[in-house]
Design an enzyme around this catalytic site. Structure first.
Site, PDB file in Angstrom:
ATOM      1  N   CYS A 198       1.725  -2.411  -4.388  1.00  0.00           N
ATOM      2  CA  CYS A 198       1.610  -2.319  -5.856  1.00  0.00           C
ATOM      3  C   CYS A 198       2.564  -1.207  -6.290  1.00  0.00           C
ATOM      4  O   CYS A 198       2.143  -0.111  -6.647  1.00  0.00           O
ATOM      5  CB  CYS A 198       0.183  -2.014  -6.273  1.00  0.00           C
ATOM      6  SG  CYS A 198      -1.060  -3.163  -5.630  1.00  0.00           S
ATOM      7  N   ALA A 199       3.860  -1.490  -6.252  1.00  0.00           N
ATOM      8  CA  ALA A 199       4.859  -0.426  -6.182  1.00  0.00           C
ATOM      9  C   ALA A 199       5.320   0.128  -7.521  1.00  0.00           C
ATOM     10  O   ALA A 199       5.660   1.306  -7.616  1.00  0.00           O
ATOM     11  CB  ALA A 199       6.072  -0.922  -5.396  1.00  0.00           C
ATOM     12  N   PRO A 208       5.868   1.935 -10.986  1.00  0.00           N
ATOM     13  CA  PRO A 208       7.307   2.014 -11.282  1.00  0.00           C
ATOM     14  C   PRO A 208       8.153   2.617 -10.168  1.00  0.00           C
ATOM     15  O   PRO A 208       9.331   2.882 -10.379  1.00  0.00           O
ATOM     16  CB  PRO A 208       7.341   2.918 -12.514  1.00  0.00           C
ATOM     17  CG  PRO A 208       6.186   3.847 -12.315  1.00  0.00           C
ATOM     18  CD  PRO A 208       5.105   3.018 -11.651  1.00  0.00           C
ATOM     19  N   GLY A 209       7.577   2.870  -8.993  1.00  0.00           N
ATOM     20  CA  GLY A 209       8.386   3.239  -7.844  1.00  0.00           C
ATOM     21  C   GLY A 209       8.226   4.642  -7.318  1.00  0.00           C
ATOM     22  O   GLY A 209       8.856   4.997  -6.311  1.00  0.00           O
ATOM     23  N   LYS A 249       5.813   6.092  -5.702  1.00  0.00           N
ATOM     24  CA  LYS A 249       5.234   6.161  -4.358  1.00  0.00           C
ATOM     25  C   LYS A 249       6.261   5.759  -3.308  1.00  0.00           C
ATOM     26  O   LYS A 249       6.399   6.396  -2.267  1.00  0.00           O
ATOM     27  CB  LYS A 249       4.002   5.253  -4.281  1.00  0.00           C
ATOM     28  CG  LYS A 249       2.919   5.580  -5.279  1.00  0.00           C
ATOM     29  CD  LYS A 249       1.729   4.658  -5.137  1.00  0.00           C
ATOM     30  CE  LYS A 249       2.061   3.184  -5.283  1.00  0.00           C
ATOM     31  NZ  LYS A 249       2.655   2.850  -6.611  1.00  0.00           N
ATOM     32  N   ASP A 292       2.510 -11.646  -5.883  1.00  0.00           N
ATOM     33  CA  ASP A 292       1.097 -11.288  -6.012  1.00  0.00           C
ATOM     34  C   ASP A 292       0.605 -10.819  -4.648  1.00  0.00           C
ATOM     35  O   ASP A 292       0.402 -11.624  -3.737  1.00  0.00           O
ATOM     36  CB  ASP A 292       0.306 -12.491  -6.503  1.00  0.00           C
ATOM     37  CG  ASP A 292      -1.170 -12.174  -6.726  1.00  0.00           C
ATOM     38  OD1 ASP A 292      -1.601 -11.045  -6.387  1.00  0.00           O
ATOM     39  OD2 ASP A 292      -1.893 -13.044  -7.234  1.00  0.00           O
ATOM     40  N   ASP A 316      -1.988   0.960  -3.763  1.00  0.00           N
ATOM     41  CA  ASP A 316      -2.339   1.808  -4.915  1.00  0.00           C
ATOM     42  C   ASP A 316      -2.889   0.850  -5.968  1.00  0.00           C
ATOM     43  O   ASP A 316      -2.152   0.309  -6.780  1.00  0.00           O
ATOM     44  CB  ASP A 316      -1.124   2.564  -5.427  1.00  0.00           C
ATOM     45  CG  ASP A 316      -1.489   3.580  -6.495  1.00  0.00           C
ATOM     46  OD1 ASP A 316      -2.444   4.353  -6.280  1.00  0.00           O
ATOM     47  OD2 ASP A 316      -0.831   3.600  -7.548  1.00  0.00           O
ATOM     48  N   CYS A 325      -6.188   5.928  -9.193  1.00  0.00           N
ATOM     49  CA  CYS A 325      -6.167   7.084 -10.084  1.00  0.00           C
ATOM     50  C   CYS A 325      -7.431   7.086 -10.952  1.00  0.00           C
ATOM     51  O   CYS A 325      -7.371   7.265 -12.162  1.00  0.00           O
ATOM     52  CB  CYS A 325      -4.907   7.102 -10.951  1.00  0.00           C
ATOM     53  SG  CYS A 325      -4.695   5.652 -12.004  1.00  0.00           S
TER      54      CYS A 325
END
Length: 431
Positions: free
Chosen positions: A256-257, A259-260, A262, A307, A325, A378
């Site tokens: 679940c990357a 906006p990048g 991580k 997905d 995430d 989060c």
């Protein structure tokens, strides 16, 4: 017309009527050519959102008939006026009332006298804030800290009164600006020296070796940012990378990357050696990952749309590290998006848990023996955190929990963030 207060009004209107995230609305409207004091606009807009239920409770007490139905925009103006009177020391009572009345004349013809009367009645009262009876603990805390009763009830039940009050108190605070040192370019001490030379007052983070905390400022307009020496990322996410500890040469899947942040943090930790596959269901967001990687000098990230809750047999047991995430209720970032704490969340919880469970079940299949699986959110809600990972571990005995951390803004100074690191044992260990 005061363009700064006008911009704050438009931000609050977008959040309430269009359900726009506050950070997106703020970023949009502070760029308007007429805005002269972006910091004032942010302080006013976020201040109203962080205290909205408290402001509404007091507005209703000031009305001759508390049952009076106000147009949404008119109530927004009263919130703005009231917050300036109680929450912004640099604004005089006269300016708070007069400028709000002028806005009322612009947007609600015939209501200038009404707005003037309500705000001046509050000034005459000595600007005394009214609160519900503390005997009704749930309602009292909900209004006092402007947090939906469903959230207050869950925190009281899950963490007890003291911790719940700490979470509520922190929900009204201004979050820190935290940077992540790009270890491919520079070390933290050198970055801090460079920031000092540019007039900032940096402090080293407490939990990681990469975090640098600032009071604020236009940090993204300078050469240090453009040169890729740092990124903006809360220390909680940086700690997650540190606990996962992806090594140079590893294969890492970030499911679940976008906006990048991580993926880029992991690439820096891996010293830009290995392979990171960054997946996201929203194809239109993938360019943000690629753009950020380019800015930071990262070459090992590949992006792909898809997905991640659907199993891909070609990825079975291929990864040294897999990071989920997961989408969540966001209760750990209410300082940054205070509109979240104004909304009920129980109806969303079941749908979120379904997605979280599916993502984790699929991710578990992609980890090689002795590989690591990281689940993060989060939020501060056991139903989305410990209960999800406990259920996964019960259904997948080949996995063992190695680390579990629930970060709290009131304790750690970070976003509210859940981290669970699990390791897939080899066949011999499972016998």
């Amino acid at each position: 017309m005061d363009q700064d207060r006008h911009a704050a009004y438009l931000i609050l209107k977008d959040v309430q009527t269009e359900e726009t995230y506050s950070n997106l609305a703020v970023n949009r409207h502070v760029r308007n050519p007429g805005v002269r004091a972006p910091a004032f606009v942010r302080e006013l807009a976020y201040g109203v959102l962080r205290n909205q239920l408290l402001l509404d409770y007091n507005i209703d007490h000031l009305l001759r008939d508390p049952k009076t139905r106000l147009k949404p925009g008119l109530r927004i103006l009263l919130r703005m006026g009231l917050y300036q009177l109680i929450g912004m020391d640099g604004v005089s009572d006269y300016a708070a009332v007069d400028e709000t009345v002028k806005l009322a004349g612009r947007f609600f013809k015939g209501q200038r006298g009404f707005v003037n009367g309500v705000l001046r009645a509050f000034v005459r009262s000595g600007k005394s804030i009214v609160l519900p009876d503390p005997a009704d603990e749930l309602f009292h805390l909900s209004v006092r800290y402007s947090c939906h009763a469903e959230i207050v009830a869950m925190w009281l039940r899950a963490y007890g009164t003291e911790t719940a009050r700490g979470l509520l108190e922190s929900s009204r605070s201004v979050p820190p600006l935290t940077l992540r040192t790009n270890l491919l370019m520079i070390r933290r001490p050198e970055l801090m020296e460079a920031l000092i030379a540019e007039g900032f007052a940096p402090e080293a983070g407490r939990l990681t070796e990469t975090a640098v905390c600032l009071d604020g400022g236009e940090i993204l307009s300078g050469d240090l940012y453009r040169g890729g020496f740092f990124s903006v990322q809360d220390e909680s996410s940086q700690l997650a990378v540190q606990l996962l500890d992806p090594r140079p040469g590893d294969c890492l899947l970030d499911l679940c990357a976008a906006p990048g942040g991580k993926s880029c943090a992991a690439a820096e930790h891996m010293m830009n050696r290995g392979n990171i596959c960054s997946y996201d269901i929203h194809a239109e967001k993938l360019h943000r990952i690629s753009d950020e990687a380019k800015r930071l000098g990262i070459a090992i990230i590949e992006t792909s749309a898809g997905d991640s809750s659907r199993y891909d047999p070609t990825l079975d047991s291929v990864a040294d590290c897999v990071w989920v995430d997961a989408p969540c209720s966001g209760l750990g970032v209410v300082r940054r998006k205070p509109e979240i704490k104004l909304q009920p969340f129980k109806k969303k919880e079941e749908a979120l848990r379904k997605i979280q469970t599916e993502l984790l079940a699929v991710a578990g299949k992609y980890v090689r023996q002795e590989g690591r699986l990281l689940y993060t959110t989060c939020t501060v809600n056991p139903a989305e955190n410990e209960e999800v990972t406990d259920a996964f571990l019960a259904a997948n005995p080949e996995y063992k929990k190695e680390e579990q951390v629930q970060l709290l803004p009131s304790v750690h100074g970070t976003d509210g963030f859940y981290i669970c690191l699990m390791r897939r044992q080899n066949d011999q260990c499972r016998i």
